[in-house]
Design a protein around this motif. Structure first.
Motif, PDB file in Angstrom:
ATOM      1  N   GLU A  75       0.826  -1.204   0.000  1.00  0.00           N
ATOM      2  CA  GLU A  75       0.000   0.000   0.000  1.00  0.00           C
ATOM      3  C   GLU A  75       0.864   1.258   0.000  1.00  0.00           C
ATOM      4  O   GLU A  75       0.534   2.254  -0.645  1.00  0.00           O
ATOM      5  CB  GLU A  75      -0.931  -0.005   1.215  1.00  0.00           C
ATOM      6  CG  GLU A  75      -2.077  -0.993   1.125  1.00  0.00           C
ATOM      7  CD  GLU A  75      -3.011  -0.677  -0.035  1.00  0.00           C
ATOM      8  OE1 GLU A  75      -3.319   0.509  -0.249  1.00  0.00           O
ATOM      9  OE2 GLU A  75      -3.399  -1.618  -0.743  1.00  0.00           O
ATOM     10  N   LYS A  76       1.982   1.219   0.711  1.00  0.00           N
ATOM     11  CA  LYS A  76       2.902   2.354   0.704  1.00  0.00           C
ATOM     12  C   LYS A  76       3.484   2.564  -0.699  1.00  0.00           C
ATOM     13  O   LYS A  76       3.586   3.693  -1.183  1.00  0.00           O
ATOM     14  CB  LYS A  76       4.029   2.114   1.709  1.00  0.00           C
ATOM     15  CG  LYS A  76       3.584   2.092   3.158  1.00  0.00           C
ATOM     16  CD  LYS A  76       4.740   1.701   4.066  1.00  0.00           C
ATOM     17  CE  LYS A  76       4.261   1.541   5.497  1.00  0.00           C
ATOM     18  NZ  LYS A  76       5.352   1.112   6.403  1.00  0.00           N
ATOM     19  N   CYS A  79       0.858   4.115  -2.902  1.00  0.00           N
ATOM     20  CA  CYS A  79       0.683   5.534  -2.583  1.00  0.00           C
ATOM     21  C   CYS A  79       1.756   6.387  -3.238  1.00  0.00           C
ATOM     22  O   CYS A  79       1.481   7.437  -3.814  1.00  0.00           O
ATOM     23  CB  CYS A  79       0.715   5.723  -1.067  1.00  0.00           C
ATOM     24  SG  CYS A  79       0.562   7.426  -0.538  1.00  0.00           S
ATOM     25  N   SER A  83       1.444   9.153  -6.480  1.00  0.00           N
ATOM     26  CA  SER A  83       1.856  10.547  -6.332  1.00  0.00           C
ATOM     27  C   SER A  83       2.913  10.964  -7.349  1.00  0.00           C
ATOM     28  O   SER A  83       3.188  12.139  -7.523  1.00  0.00           O
ATOM     29  CB  SER A  83       2.396  10.783  -4.915  1.00  0.00           C
ATOM     30  OG  SER A  83       3.581  10.046  -4.708  1.00  0.00           O
ATOM     31  N   ARG A 137       2.571   7.839   7.111  1.00  0.00           N
ATOM     32  CA  ARG A 137       1.358   8.617   6.967  1.00  0.00           C
ATOM     33  C   ARG A 137       1.612  10.084   7.326  1.00  0.00           C
ATOM     34  O   ARG A 137       1.119  10.993   6.675  1.00  0.00           O
ATOM     35  CB  ARG A 137       0.248   8.035   7.858  1.00  0.00           C
ATOM     36  CG  ARG A 137      -1.073   8.770   7.707  1.00  0.00           C
ATOM     37  CD  ARG A 137      -2.219   8.029   8.385  1.00  0.00           C
ATOM     38  NE  ARG A 137      -2.021   7.912   9.807  1.00  0.00           N
ATOM     39  CZ  ARG A 137      -1.804   6.763  10.428  1.00  0.00           C
ATOM     40  NH1 ARG A 137      -1.749   5.654   9.731  1.00  0.00           N
ATOM     41  NH2 ARG A 137      -1.636   6.717  11.735  1.00  0.00           N
ATOM     42  N   ASN A 140       3.142  11.909   4.566  1.00  0.00           N
ATOM     43  CA  ASN A 140       2.286  12.055   3.387  1.00  0.00           C
ATOM     44  C   ASN A 140       0.892  12.504   3.826  1.00  0.00           C
ATOM     45  O   ASN A 140      -0.119  11.931   3.466  1.00  0.00           O
ATOM     46  CB  ASN A 140       2.183  10.724   2.630  1.00  0.00           C
ATOM     47  CG  ASN A 140       3.517  10.289   2.071  1.00  0.00           C
ATOM     48  OD1 ASN A 140       3.868  10.619   0.950  1.00  0.00           O
ATOM     49  ND2 ASN A 140       4.296   9.554   2.871  1.00  0.00           N
ATOM     50  N   SER A 143      -1.942  13.013   1.372  1.00  0.00           N
ATOM     51  CA  SER A 143      -2.338  11.914   0.492  1.00  0.00           C
ATOM     52  C   SER A 143      -3.487  11.127   1.112  1.00  0.00           C
ATOM     53  O   SER A 143      -3.366  10.597   2.202  1.00  0.00           O
ATOM     54  CB  SER A 143      -1.139  10.977   0.253  1.00  0.00           C
ATOM     55  OG  SER A 143      -1.574   9.811  -0.401  1.00  0.00           O
ATOM     56  N   THR A 145      -4.615   8.300   0.054  1.00  0.00           N
ATOM     57  CA  THR A 145      -4.266   6.891   0.074  1.00  0.00           C
ATOM     58  C   THR A 145      -3.466   6.558   1.321  1.00  0.00           C
ATOM     59  O   THR A 145      -3.642   5.511   1.939  1.00  0.00           O
ATOM     60  CB  THR A 145      -3.458   6.527  -1.185  1.00  0.00           C
ATOM     61  OG1 THR A 145      -4.192   6.944  -2.322  1.00  0.00           O
ATOM     62  CG2 THR A 145      -3.183   5.046  -1.251  1.00  0.00           C
ATOM     63  N   ALA A 146      -2.587   7.427   1.706  1.00  0.00           N
ATOM     64  CA  ALA A 146      -1.767   7.173   2.886  1.00  0.00           C
ATOM     65  C   ALA A 146      -2.604   7.065   4.145  1.00  0.00           C
ATOM     66  O   ALA A 146      -2.231   6.377   5.091  1.00  0.00           O
ATOM     67  CB  ALA A 146      -0.736   8.290   3.050  1.00  0.00           C
TER      68      ALA A 146
END
Length: 664
Positions: A75-76, A79, A83, A137, A140, A143, A145-146
């Protein structure tokens, strides 16, 4: 199953692990690279000691934790790539690979996620309570998503120490040097550069001999992945085959999920968490999503299977709700999320706001859980009430299989507000409708007459007996609606309810005792007749003071010669009789029966004449009439004497002269 119950110091924990790769061999392997040795920090050593003393109640959860960490890393990566400018994303697939090797007693976890550099290896794997996801997180913050990343990599990783003799971790971050991290059972770990490592992370776990060796078996790992990690967002590949093939449909929009998808998902839930329902299907689907006041994704099913009384009685206390955090199972039977009376529901609840201790199993009963419970309970009740109005036939079919849960809820809950919320889902037959048509308490209140103060109900073994009951006769004249109760559990529910929407709930027997019989003045007028006075005295004398605490005349138009009212609530006495907690006539002593004699009934007028020349037969008749009255009130404990006595009465009447006595 390995369940560590040891309570050693960290030193003893470390010393009891065999060192399979020595420091010398490690240096030989990476002799051309710089190798560094580090001691675990003090708090990390404490963590290892906690792990040894069963931080996790079941050692299999290390597989869930490492898959969850891998999913976080992917997931990171997603993200970061979102970006970046278009065209800069990697072609490497998003996936988690697990490989088992029984011969080497080893299990390997690989992901194509973001990977780690040297500083992160030291920071995240050498220090406890540091969340790589949290720091990511924070870096970011803009973001969206983060915001969905919730993992605690450093904590979950240490769950592997329960089963490992040695751990080798290889990782590389984009545009960075690759590294190998080694722990071989000591109180230290080593880090060396590794040019052959690709972007992502590979964790090789060399399992302890004994119980831990079972985690090198393919089928065992499949079962654990199905149980805990089946619905993670990325493919999980085990020994070359994909394990998770279904989407986490509770995260989808309701209009995107077909009935076929629901049925398939329901079977998957049943297969892994509720095997008894594997051949069933859902009759109701409650798909609910919310982002405020708490993040919540839930999908709840009510099985089509009707729960029998035997199943309800024998049912375990386990909940059918599985608790997830970002599609990773936290608890398979999360009874904290719904009240006991809704335990028949099957489904999932997924929330990123769930607080966790060091282990995902150590769920805290704090404000977040309380909020989730309240939101879900309100949603289920409002959904079922809506279904009751929308399709009464389908709701009635559901109700016949699950009403016992609601009745139990009313009986066990202490809060009157909660009792009334549950009772809104109950259904009853009514004097206003033909047999088989049901109504709710809310609908009853809406129809109440202007001069009607209370909600009235009448218990009887059958609808026919209720309609012909002497207690119901006066209500027909007043045009007051009466709920007909034929299930003893319903009678107990209404006894415990006391009120509904500020209206008292009262049995018709109580109303008859308090308001429905004649006034004292009327009684005096009736008893001025010497024959009636003498007859009442004779009846009371022959029946005895236990059966007749008091006797009163009545001139109400009725099809019944005797009506019995009691001092206490008759429903309580009936309940005690069902439980077998009273003997012989004990309930009559407690209830202090009042016998109301209808002088307009032909059986009474005939009996007044007959008793003067046939005392024996007349006594049998009044005993029969009294037992008939007990039957209509549901208070006859032992009916065994009724049939022989009735046969005797008929025999004597038929052998003698024609009589005017009518025995109903």
């Amino acid at each position: 199953m390995l369940r560590s119950r040891l309570k050693p110091s960290l030193l003893r924990l470390v010393l009891r692990n065999p060192v399979l790769i020595t420091e010398k061999s490690f240096h030989t392997t990476y002799s051309n690279k710089k190798t560094e040795s580090f001691e675990f920090q003090a708090e990390t050593k404490s963590l290892l000691d906690i792990v040894a003393r069963s931080l996790y109640s079941n050692s299999e959860v290390f597989i869930r934790e490492l898959i969850s960490n891998a999913n976080d890393a992917l997931e990171k990566r997603r993200c970061i790539e979102l970006s970046q400018e278009a065209g800069t994303s990697s072609d490497v697939p998003y996936e988690i690979r697990v490989t088992t090797d029984e011969a080497a007693n080893k299990i390997v976890f690989e992901d194509t996620g973001i990977g780690m550099n040297r500083e992160e290896l030291i920071d995240l794997l050498g220090t406890i309570a540091k969340s790589g996801s949290k720091e990511f997180r924070n870096q970011n913050i803009d973001s969206q998503t983060a915001e969905s990343i919730i993992g605690q990599f450093g904590v979950g990783f240490y769950s592997a120490f329960m089963v490992a003799d040695k751990i080798v971790l290889k990782t590389k971050k984009q545009d960075s040097v690759g590294y190998t991290w080694l722990w071989n059972g000591s109180s230290a770990y080593e880090i060396a550069e590794n040019e052959e490592t690709t972007v992502g992370t590979r964790i090789e776990i060399y399992l302890k001999p004994g119980d831990a060796a079972e985690f090198s078996r393919r089928q065992k790992v499949i079962d654990i992945i199905n149980k805990y990690s089946y619905f993670v967002t990325v493919p999980i590949i085990l020994n070359g085959d994909r394990v998770n093939t279904l989407n986490a449909i509770w995260t989808m929009n309701t209009n995107e999920v077909t009935q076929e998808m629901h049925e398939t998902f329901f079977k998957q839930l049943a297969k892994t968490h509720h095997p008894t329902l594997v051949d069933d299907r859902p009759q109701y689907i409650i798909h609910y999503k919310a982002d405020a006041p708490i993040h919540l994704r839930s999908l709840l099913y009510i099985p089509a299977h009707k729960v029998s009384q035997l199943e309800f009685t024998a049912e375990a206390a386990d909940s059918g709700i599985s608790l997830y955090a970002r599609r990773v199972l936290i608890k398979a039977h999360a009874k904290e999320l719904l009240p006991r009376y809704l335990r028949f529901l099957v489904g999932v609840v997924d929330s990123e706001d769930i607080p966790l201790n060091l282990s995902r199993e150590m769920l805290q009963n704090d404000l977040v859980i309380i909020k989730l419970r309240r939101i879900l309970t309100d949603k289920v009740i409002s959904y079922l009430l809506n279904q009751m109005k929308k399709d009464r036939i389908k709701y009635l079919e559901f109700y016949q299989g699950y009403s016992a849960f609601f009745k139990e809820g009313v009986l066990l809950e202490q809060d009157q507000t909660i009792k009334e919320e549950i009772s809104k889902m109950l259904l009853f037959e009514s004097s206003n409708f033909k047999p088989g048509v049901y109504t709710s308490l809310s609908e009853y209140v809406e129809r109440m007459q202007k001069d009607q103060k209370n909600i009235y109900y009448l218990f009887a073994p059958s609808r026919n007996l209720a309609e012909t009951s002497p207690y119901f006769e006066l209500f027909k004249k007043k045009n007051w609606e009466v709920l007909f109760i034929t299930d003893p559990a319903d009678e107990m529910v209404l006894l415990f309810m006391l009120q509904f929407q500020l209206k008292n709930i009262e049995s018709v027997e109580n109303w008859l005792k308090n308001e429905g019989v004649e006034t004292v003045e009327h009684e005096k007028e009736l008893t001025r007749d010497t024959n009636k006075k003498e007859f009442l005295t004779w009846v009371k004398s022959n029946l005895g003071s236990v059966k007749v605490n008091d006797i009163k005349p009545s001139s109400q138009a009725s099809d019944h010669p005797f009506i019995i009212t009691v001092a206490a609530e008759p429903g309580v006495a009936r309940h005690l009789m069902r439980l077998g907690q009273i003997k012989d006539k004990e309930h009559l002593v407690m209830l202090k029966p009042v016998l109301h004699v209808n002088f307009n009934h032909p059986a009474i007028t005939g009996l007044m004449k007959r008793r003067k020349h046939d005392e024996s037969l007349s006594v049998k008749v009044i005993e029969q009439l009294y037992d008939n009255a007990l039957i209509t009130s549901g208070l006859l404990k032992d009916p065994s004497q009724m049939v022989p006595r009735l046969n005797q009465i008929l025999g004597e009447l038929l052998q003698g002269e024609k009589s005017t006595i009518l025995v109903p």
